[in-house]
Design an enzyme around this catalytic site. Structure first.
Site, PDB file in Angstrom:
ATOM      1  N   SER A  65     -16.643  50.831 -13.612  1.00 26.26           N
ATOM      2  CA  SER A  65     -17.015  52.192 -14.004  1.00 26.26           C
ATOM      3  C   SER A  65     -16.777  53.175 -12.859  1.00 26.26           C
ATOM      4  CB  SER A  65     -18.487  52.239 -14.403  1.00 26.26           C
ATOM      5  OG  SER A  65     -18.795  51.194 -15.296  1.00 26.26           O
TER       6      SER A  65
HETATM    7  N1  SAH Z   1     -20.800  47.088 -14.858  1.00 28.07           N
HETATM    8  C1  SAH Z   1     -19.410  46.761 -14.594  1.00 28.07           C
HETATM    9  C2  SAH Z   1     -18.435  47.423 -15.547  1.00 28.07           C
HETATM   10  C3  SAH Z   1     -18.559  46.817 -16.887  1.00 28.07           C
HETATM   11  S1  SAH Z   1     -17.168  46.927 -17.956  1.00 28.07           S
HETATM   12  C4  SAH Z   1     -19.035  47.066 -13.166  1.00 28.07           C
HETATM   13  O1  SAH Z   1     -19.886  47.546 -12.396  1.00 28.07           O
HETATM   14  O2  SAH Z   1     -17.881  46.782 -12.801  1.00 28.07           O
HETATM   15  C5  SAH Z   1     -17.979  46.234 -19.358  1.00 28.07           C
HETATM   16  C6  SAH Z   1     -18.170  44.748 -19.309  1.00 28.07           C
HETATM   17  O3  SAH Z   1     -18.942  44.384 -20.430  1.00 28.07           O
HETATM   18  C7  SAH Z   1     -16.872  43.953 -19.404  1.00 28.07           C
HETATM   19  O4  SAH Z   1     -16.715  43.147 -18.273  1.00 28.07           O
HETATM   20  C8  SAH Z   1     -17.029  43.146 -20.675  1.00 28.07           C
HETATM   21  O5  SAH Z   1     -16.501  41.830 -20.576  1.00 28.07           O
HETATM   22  C9  SAH Z   1     -18.537  43.100 -20.828  1.00 28.07           C
HETATM   23  N2  SAH Z   1     -19.014  42.850 -22.190  1.00 28.07           N
HETATM   24  C10 SAH Z   1     -18.588  43.382 -23.351  1.00 28.07           C
HETATM   25  N3  SAH Z   1     -19.298  42.884 -24.379  1.00 28.07           N
HETATM   26  C11 SAH Z   1     -20.204  42.021 -23.854  1.00 28.07           C
HETATM   27  C12 SAH Z   1     -21.229  41.185 -24.403  1.00 28.07           C
HETATM   28  N4  SAH Z   1     -21.480  41.130 -25.712  1.00 28.07           N
HETATM   29  N5  SAH Z   1     -21.952  40.431 -23.560  1.00 28.07           N
HETATM   30  C13 SAH Z   1     -21.728  40.442 -22.222  1.00 28.07           C
HETATM   31  N6  SAH Z   1     -20.780  41.223 -21.652  1.00 28.07           N
HETATM   32  C14 SAH Z   1     -20.024  41.999 -22.449  1.00 28.07           C
END
Ligand code: SAH
Length: 218
Positions: A65
């Site tokens: 992000s």
């Molecule tokens: N917080 C992260 C950015 C997240 S991007 C950072 O600091 O870099 C969003 C993430 O959510 C992705 O890695 C994706 O794989 C995860 N995601 C999406 N759906 C999900 C689910 N149902 N359970 C767990 N993770 C999930």
């Protein structure tokens, strides 16, 4: 100071200035963001852009992000040093690393095993021993560790997932982007009270979608 140290200090100052100018003013959040080097969480081609206020691609087609959004979400979560926090969407691990400086304990989950594995290596290298990372479908939360003082979802859901609401303590706060994946999403803050849930719309955001199930390539 060497030239390199000078450049580093300058870059850090600009990074913090950009955060402040976008509304990240909580001193504890700014201090945490000063401590955690975003460059460690971005690989390859994009690493030189790690200090820009922009989201960047990471493995598994996901994104790290934008720093100001990480700051604003951390701030909206009002984390105290006694709190047990759940993050859904480990991604690069950057947000979890920031939270580890603000909270007592951080649980973070991602549906991609590879992302969890890579994030753990970074947490270990930084000695962030209060983070536990799991591969799982975070829309179900972590029943074994619940309830949580704070929950942060870093992928967009159509609605705040019911199991997560259920795992929030009374007096707890959840921050979650809500909306269709490609449309405009809103960052929502949910407070659990004795009598129910209070919802507050904070700002428009854009996140990758919350996807059902653990990723199959694992
Ligand atoms: N917080 C992260 C950015 C997240 S991007 C950072 O600091 O870099 C969003 C993430 O959510 C992705 O890695 C994706 O794989 C995860 N995601 C999406 N759906 C999900 C689910 N149902 N359970 C767990 N993770 C999930």
């Amino acid at each position: 100071m060497t030239q390199e140290q000078d450049a580093l200090a300058e870059r850090k100052m600009q990074f913090l200035f950009a955060l402040r100018s976008r509304g990240v003013t909580d001193p504890a959040v700014l201090t945490a963001m000063e401590k955690v080097d975003r460059g460690l969480f971005v690989r390859g081609l994009f690493s030189e852009r790690a200090y820009e206020d922009t989201p960047l691609p990471i493995a598994c087609g996901q994104t790290i992000s934008q720093p100001s959004v990480v700051g604003l979400m951390s701030q909206a979560l009002e984390v105290s040093p006694r709190d047990k926090v759940l993050e859904v969407g480990t991604g690069s691990g950057y947000q979890a690393a920031i939270l580890s400086h603000l909270a007592r304990r951080v649980y973070t989950v991602d549906r991609h095993m590879r992302l969890v594995r890579e994030a753990r290596v970074i947490f270990d290298s930084l000695d962030l021993v209060n983070i536990t990372a799991f591969t799982s479908d975070g829309s179900f939360g972590l029943p074994d560790q619940a309830p949580f003082d704070r929950i942060i979802v870093t992928a967009a859901a159509e609605d705040p997932p019911g199991p997560l609401l259920g795992q929030l303590k009374v007096g707890g706060i959840m921050v979650v982007p809500v909306g269709q994946s490609d449309a405009v999403q809103s960052l929502i803050r949910v407070r659990r009270t004795e009598s129910g849930f209070e919802y507050e719309e904070m700002r428009p955001v854009r996140f990758v979608p919350l996807v059902e199930g653990v990723a199959r390539e694992n």
